[in-house]
Structures are given as structure tokens and as C-alpha cells.
Design a protein around this motif. Sequence first.
Motif, mmCIF file in Angstrom:
data_model
loop_
_atom_site.group_PDB
_atom_site.id
_atom_site.type_symbol
_atom_site.label_atom_id
_atom_site.label_comp_id
_atom_site.label_asym_id
_atom_site.label_seq_id
_atom_site.Cartn_x
_atom_site.Cartn_y
_atom_site.Cartn_z
ATOM 1 N N VAL A 308 0.840 -1.199 0.000
ATOM 2 C CA VAL A 308 0.000 0.000 0.000
ATOM 3 C C VAL A 308 0.874 1.249 0.000
ATOM 4 O O VAL A 308 0.613 2.204 -0.747
ATOM 5 N N ALA A 309 1.932 1.261 0.803
ATOM 6 C CA ALA A 309 2.817 2.423 0.845
ATOM 7 C C ALA A 309 3.457 2.663 -0.518
ATOM 8 O O ALA A 309 3.544 3.816 -0.990
ATOM 9 N N GLU A 310 3.899 1.611 -1.182
ATOM 10 C CA GLU A 310 4.532 1.761 -2.496
ATOM 11 C C GLU A 310 3.523 2.272 -3.531
ATOM 12 O O GLU A 310 3.864 3.104 -4.386
ATOM 13 N N ARG A 311 2.282 1.807 -3.462
ATOM 14 C CA ARG A 311 1.265 2.281 -4.408
ATOM 15 C C ARG A 311 0.928 3.744 -4.166
ATOM 16 O O ARG A 311 0.671 4.498 -5.103
ATOM 17 N N ILE A 312 0.917 4.141 -2.913
ATOM 18 C CA ILE A 312 0.694 5.560 -2.601
ATOM 19 C C ILE A 312 1.791 6.410 -3.240
ATOM 20 O O ILE A 312 1.523 7.457 -3.837
ATOM 21 N N LEU A 313 3.038 5.968 -3.126
ATOM 22 C CA LEU A 313 4.140 6.717 -3.738
ATOM 23 C C LEU A 313 4.000 6.768 -5.253
ATOM 24 O O LEU A 313 4.345 7.781 -5.883
ATOM 25 N N ARG A 314 3.481 5.703 -5.868
ATOM 26 C CA ARG A 314 3.291 5.736 -7.328
ATOM 27 C C ARG A 314 2.232 6.762 -7.709
ATOM 28 O O ARG A 314 2.383 7.479 -8.703
ATOM 29 N N PHE A 315 1.155 6.849 -6.927
ATOM 30 C CA PHE A 315 0.169 7.902 -7.184
ATOM 31 C C PHE A 315 0.793 9.278 -6.977
ATOM 32 O O PHE A 315 0.501 10.221 -7.709
ATOM 33 N N GLY A 316 1.665 9.383 -5.982
ATOM 34 C CA GLY A 316 2.352 10.649 -5.768
ATOM 35 C C GLY A 316 3.176 11.054 -6.980
ATOM 36 O O GLY A 316 3.239 12.239 -7.338
#
Length: 353
Positions: A308-316
Motif C-alpha cells: 500500500v505504501a509503495e502504491r501511494i508513492l506511485r500515485f504521488g
Amino acid sequence: MTATALRFGVWALVYGTWGARQHPDEPVDASWARTRDQIVEADRLGFDATLVAQHEVNPAGDHYDQLEAWTTSAALAALTENIEIITAIKPALYHPVVLAKQALQIEEISGGRFGVNVVNAWFKPEIARAGLPFLEHDARYAYGREWLTIVQSLIAGRRTTFHGRYFDIDDYQLVPASRYRDRPAIYVGGESEPARELAKDFADVWFVNGQPEEDVRRLVDDVAARHRTGRRLRFGLAAFVIGRESDREAADELDYAFDLASRDVAETESVLSNADPNAEMFKTFARHPHVGTNGGTAAGLVGSYDTVAERILRFGALGIETFMLQFQPFESEMRRFAEEIIPRVRRLERLAA
């Protein structure tokens, strides 16, 4: 990646739940006491914002409780210290002069932590049964453009005169204006062409419904490429989060969430039957099965804490800066996110800096 630290917000529980109504560990409870405790705790946990959605009657059925957005927001502003209070408004329900005055008052109560989220009405009974005109889709945006032109001017402390198709305002000024900044923040939701133009012209932040990364990329790129004067437009994303120790555990929890949501057939059909068929978000939702409102789990924030943290960074990296989040059961999952996922995101941000 955005150079600004990613921001995390929570949806206030004004509907009583943002997930399944049959969940055994989360009774539907839209009480003031629950929402107060939820947002005071979110403030303590370090969440950056809360979104207080606006309906006068609950779209799932008028036998369900519904907390009023603007009085709730004023009270939350007085009880919190750091969290931004973002309150939704449907222009058809409030005259712009009245709404602007309320916005400035909550700006004062909060000490400069207030934002107005302008959304186009899609729930027809809420407007029509009150004896107000429910305009067709593009006409609602034309009305909203006039409305927001007036509100933006008034909350900036300007003496305002406006003569349009829908409003006539003569030499109006509201005091005090914000003592903390130029004006309260303006958020805009909606993904249709008129909504994108409204966001380009007026918004500080444009909210995108939860959906896969490539769809979000296309939306953000489209609006970011439009000519705009003044401050930089920022972007937000709605999402329903399921984080667990492993991807497998999270996938099992998602399956369970879909099973529970399938038991809400009557409520779902009621919402859809009373929605404007031209509302763009329902076309988006039809393409992406999900749990939660406003796209929910379609954003893909489901997996292990690291996933989830990595996907958040991708959206960022796509330009999303503000994540407005839903959970179920809300309070316990909100704590899990604050304790397990936010620290991982901050660590990844430091490594990428």
C-alpha cells in the motif's frame, strides 16, 4: 514524485459508514458523538485533513441518519488543533452569499484550517423534493460557475458585484475576511468536461475518484495541461484502504468486504435509481467494481503495508498529493493506517529525496 510531502485525510462518518452496512464490527452510526471522536482522534494521530461530505438526507434511504455537514464542521473546527476541515457543498442548496459567510466563520473558528469542496449534485430527490430546480448536468455546472465566482470573491474579502444568468449581487462585502491567509482553500470534485474546466479555473485542489493508476494519470495529465493563471493546481484522490501484514491477508479481507457489500443490494439500487444518469462518476464506477464510495478500492490501495505504501508513492509520482481515505471498521483501520502505513510512506519519501 511530488516535492511536497504527501497528505492523508479521512472521510468524516456523517453517513454512518463508508463500507458495508452489514459489517458485524461496525454498526451504522452517523451520530455527532461518533464523528466528533473520530476526527478528534484523527487529529491526534496526525492526519492532515478530513472531508465532511454533504447530504441533507441519506442517499441510501431517508430512514438512515445523516449528519449535517456545515454545523458539524464548525464544531469540529473548534475541537481540533491541526487537521484541515474540508466541507462539501452543493451550490443548489445554499445561496453563495450565505455560504461564503459560513465559510469565513469556520475559517475563523479553525484558525485558518478550512476548505470548501464544491461538488455538483447528483442525488435528485435531495434537490427536487425540496422544491428546488434540479438542472440538467451541464446547466448545473453553469450555475455552479456563477456561484463559485461569487463565493471565491467574497471569501477573499473583496467587495463583490456580479450580474449573471442565475445571480445578481450588488456591492457585497463580508467581514472579517480570513485573518490567516488570502482565503479558505477551494476543492472541486467531478470528472466531466465542465467539472475539469471548473477545477482548472477555480480550484486549489481537484479531487479524483478512486480508480486505477493509468486512469488517474490520464485525468491528472489532462487537467494539468490546461492553461491556468495564478497558484498551482494540486490533486487529490479518494480511496478505500485495506492494509494487512501480507498481500494474501489483504486479498482475503477484500473478498470479505465484497461479500458484505453484496448484501446491501436494496440500498445500492436506491442510490442508483435516484442518481443523475449523466453524472460522470457513475460511469467510472461501472467500469471498476469496488468497495466504498467514490471509487473506493478501485484505487488499488489493498495489500500488505509495504504494498500500500509503495502504491501511494506511485500515485504521488502521478501528481496526487492528498489522499482522502475510507476504512472499515473505520476507527480501528484508521489507527492501523496511521501506525503501519504512514511511517512506511515517510520512509520511502526520505529515500526518494
